[in-house]
Design an enzyme around this catalytic site. Structure first.
Site, short mmCIF file in Angstrom:
data_model
loop_
_atom_site.label_atom_id
_atom_site.label_comp_id
_atom_site.label_asym_id
_atom_site.label_seq_id
_atom_site.Cartn_x
_atom_site.Cartn_y
_atom_site.Cartn_z
N ARG A 50 1.29 -43.77 35.97
CA ARG A 50 1.64 -44.70 35.54
C ARG A 50 2.90 -45.46 35.92
NH1 ARG A 50 -1.11 -45.76 30.00
NH2 ARG A 50 0.62 -44.93 29.23
N ASP A 51 3.65 -44.37 36.85
CA ASP A 51 5.45 -45.01 36.85
C ASP A 51 5.62 -44.47 38.47
OD1 ASP A 51 7.08 -47.29 36.36
OD2 ASP A 51 8.64 -45.08 35.27
N ILE A 52 5.03 -44.13 39.09
CA ILE A 52 5.30 -43.89 40.43
C ILE A 52 6.30 -44.75 41.58
CG2 ILE A 52 4.67 -43.24 42.68
CD1 ILE A 52 3.22 -41.17 40.98
#
Length: 217
Positions: free
Chosen positions: A64-66
């Site tokens: 969820r935070d690439i």
């Protein structure tokens, strides 16, 4: 990935010291200084980064935070996916129970359907995408369904990873950010997926990136 040096008892309140041997610039640093046009380097980042995501997804986790700043590279060219602070663990059993509540067959059939559903997920997650809804992460690297407030699943990480590679290749984020959140929303949700210039780039590499930023389910 981590080297453990010392643990001072008592364990509950002790300070643990870890070291990660990463001395080279992270992809965000490379993007900020003009990007990288070496397709061999980009391919290495792509292969290892996707291997990391494949491992997370196989464990039923969504990163969820690439983004480039969360990809780390050491002097040997080893790539690590970092910052798991907002990782989402998908609770498959809970999802199956919720689905079973909405089934209409007799009780025995409901139980059998739930069991078959669980087996199907275990064998091949691509057939059964369990989803999350929480709006968290870096807005500029959110996939269209995420930034639009819809539910999402594993492919959102692939979209963010493809956008990260595009940013690294171009040396800039290929989105319109002038209008703040609403400008980003319109650019990601309503505009065609960002691409590399057609000239001067490997056709296979362009196709790979195009597929990455179209990986929505």
């Amino acid at each position: 990935m981590l080297s453990f040096y010392r643990l001072q008892p008592p364990c509950v309140f002790s300070l643990c010291v870890f070291s990660l041997s990463l001395l080279s610039p992270c992809p965000q640093d490379i993007a900020d200084t003009g990007g990288c046009q070496d397709e061999g380097v980009l391919a290495n980042i792509a292969v290892q980064g996707l291997a990391g995501l494949d491992f997370l997804h196989a464990c039923h986790q969504i990163h969820r935070d690439i983004k480039p700043a969360n990809l780390l590279i050491n002097l040997n060219g080893d790539v690590k996916v970092s910052d798991l602070g907002i990782l989402r663990q998908i609770d498959i059993d809970k999802d199956i129970q919720e689905e079973a509540k909405h089934l209409t067959p007799p009780k025995d059939d409901v139980i059998n359907s739930a069991i078959e559903s669980k087996e199907e997920v275990t064998k091949d997650d691509s057939k059964k995408m369990h989803r999350a809804k929480t709006f968290v992460g870096t807005t500029t690297y959110m996939s269209p369904e995420r930034i639009d407030g819809q539910s999402y699943s594993y492919p959102c990480d692939i979209w963010s990873f493809g956008l990260s590679l595009l940013t690294l290749s171009l040396g800039r984020l290929p989105l319109d950010t002038k209008g703040g959140f609403w400008g980003i929303l319109q650019s990601v949700r309503d505009s065609p997926p960002p691409t590399l210039p057609a000239d001067g780039e490997c056709v296979l590499f362009c196709h790979f990136l195009a597929a990455s930023v179209s990986a929505l389910v």
